[in-house]
Scaffold this active site. Structure first.
Site, short mmCIF file in Angstrom:
data_model
loop_
_atom_site.label_atom_id
_atom_site.label_comp_id
_atom_site.label_asym_id
_atom_site.label_seq_id
_atom_site.Cartn_x
_atom_site.Cartn_y
_atom_site.Cartn_z
N ALA A 112 12.86 32.70 2.14
CA ALA A 112 13.11 31.41 2.54
C ALA A 112 13.26 30.82 3.93
O ALA A 112 13.26 29.62 4.37
CB ALA A 112 14.31 31.09 2.05
N ILE B 48 5.88 30.03 5.27
CA ILE B 48 5.46 29.14 4.32
C ILE B 48 6.59 28.34 3.68
O ILE B 48 6.50 27.09 3.28
CB ILE B 48 4.79 29.98 3.14
CG1 ILE B 48 3.55 30.71 3.62
CG2 ILE B 48 4.59 29.29 1.91
CD1 ILE B 48 2.91 31.67 2.78
N ASP C 159 -6.74 29.68 -2.40
CA ASP C 159 -8.64 30.14 -2.49
C ASP C 159 -9.10 28.89 -3.29
O ASP C 159 -10.15 28.30 -2.84
CB ASP C 159 -8.73 31.17 -3.25
CG ASP C 159 -7.83 32.31 -2.52
OD1 ASP C 159 -7.69 32.72 -1.26
OD2 ASP C 159 -6.92 32.81 -3.03
N HIS D 241 -6.66 38.23 -4.64
CA HIS D 241 -6.35 37.61 -3.51
C HIS D 241 -6.58 38.41 -2.40
O HIS D 241 -5.63 38.84 -1.67
CB HIS D 241 -4.84 36.64 -3.45
CG HIS D 241 -4.90 36.11 -2.37
ND1 HIS D 241 -5.27 34.91 -1.84
CD2 HIS D 241 -3.86 36.63 -1.24
CE1 HIS D 241 -5.07 34.35 -0.60
NE2 HIS D 241 -4.17 35.50 -0.23
#
Ligand code: NAX
Length: 326
Positions: A12, A16, A159, A187
């Site tokens: 957190a 991101i 993606d 990924h």
């Protein structure tokens, strides 16, 4: 007012999450009438930084944010959560081999899988973003005996979104004009971004863009997009990753549009000859929270080969962490 939905976010204090948390608090997932409580997990050494993020979250005075739990204990973070974004992961350090990276993350996701299994809601939706996302997802679900494969997915929506953008730019249309893009596989740079079923304003894409652009331009651009963002921005994708995480969870919770699908890393059921028991990105449709792999698509030989390549990489990853699979 509805009762709040509890959402966990790991990593957190990372970059991101710095975008994701504020989107969630503003209602990006469930709209303006659904309050939420955020459960934020970090490693102990990052808790002071997380405190700063929490100050900012509070200073936004988001009316939907009814509470914040801050902890370094996965069992506290995942207690009674309905949704979990597993973003936190160990990055590759100096001198670290790929195998070491897989192993250190596998240990993190084994612990988190067990905690989710013990304390999260039985219908929790767990979306793994932290890399290597597909194999981390496999580890988490295999360590969660009280949950099932339907509780877990790996993020391939970034993606998918990147592919939509490249195609929309090439065709000079809006991103909303594009349908039926598929991301197959891991990924990683072995993923196969597939345009053979894609449509632009209802028309088949390949005759419009040409096979050569598809093979020589589009595929490597999507496969390398993450690396190019790092090279250009000096840091890895963050805002676009946060948006993709919200998109994937929103599709999972609210369903896919009629006539379209999304890409999602889910446990292979053997569809398209992909080995069972790997987390592989497939085109999926979703209804009432139930994810179904799109069946019966025609796969040409070139596509088959590319899918096999990514499958082989996932098998290798799985082999290197098999001692952590119960
Ligand atoms: P950051 O390094 O900025 O943040 C990661 C955070 O996770 C750090 O604050 C760290 O303390 C925390 N963390 C580490 N171990 C933890 C644990 N055991 N429990 C809780 N928190 C823990 O990375 P960021 O840029 O936010 O990226 C996060 C992850 O997403 C990385 O693994 C990254 O490779 C991956 N990505 C995956 C993408 C995808 O499409 N699946 C795209 C974007 C991104 O590269």
């Amino acid at each position: 007012m509805k009762s709040p939905i509890h959402i966990a976010v790991t990593g957190a204090a990372g970059q991101i999450s710095y975008s994701l948390l504020f989107r969630l608090a503003a209602g990006a997932l469930f709209g303006p009438n659904q309050p939420i409580v955020l459960h934020l997990l970090e490693i102990t050494s990052a808790l002071p930084v997380l405190e700063g993020v929490v100050m900012e979250l509070k200073d936004c005075v988001n009316p939907l944010l009814h509470g914040i739990v801050v902890t370094d204990d996965p069992r506290v973070a995942f207690k009674n959560v309905h949704y979990a974004f597993l973003v936190g992961a160990r990055p590759r350090g100096p001198g670290m081999e790929r195998k070491d990276l897989l192993e250190v993350n596998a240990e993190i996701f084994a612990v988190q899988g067990r905690a989710l299994s013990d304390v999260a809601c039985r219908d929790v939706k767990v979306l793994v973003t932290g890399n290597p996302a597909n194999t981390n997802t496999l580890i988490a679900l295999k360590n969660a005996p009280n949950l099932g494969p339907e509780n877990f997915s790996a993020m391939s929506r970034l993606d998918h979104n990147r592919a939509i953008n490249q195609l929309a730019e090439k065709c000079g249309v809006l991103t909303t004009d594009i349908k039926n893009i598929a991301i197959w596989g891991n990924h990683s740079p072995t993923q196969y971004p597939d345009l053979t079923h894609a449509k632009v304003k209802g028309q088949d894409v390949l005759p419009l863009v040409g096979k050569s652009w598809f093979i020589n331009d589009f595929i490597p651009t999507i496969q390398q997009r993450g690396a190019v963002v790092i090279k250009t921005r000096g840091q890895s994708s963050a805002a676009s990753a946060a948006k993709a995480a919200v998109d994937q969870m929103k599709s999972w919770a609210s369903g896919t549009e009629e006539g379209d699908w999304v890409s999602m890393g889910v446990l292979s059921d053997g569809s398209y000859g992909i080995a069972k028991d790997l987390i592989f990105s497939f085109p999926v449709t979703i209804q009432d929270g139930k994810v179904s792999i799109v069946k019966g698509l025609t796969i040409d030989d070139v596509s088959k080969q590319r899918m096999r390549l990514s499958e082989a990489e996932l098998k290798e990853e799985k082999a290197s962490i098999k001692h952590l699979l119960p």
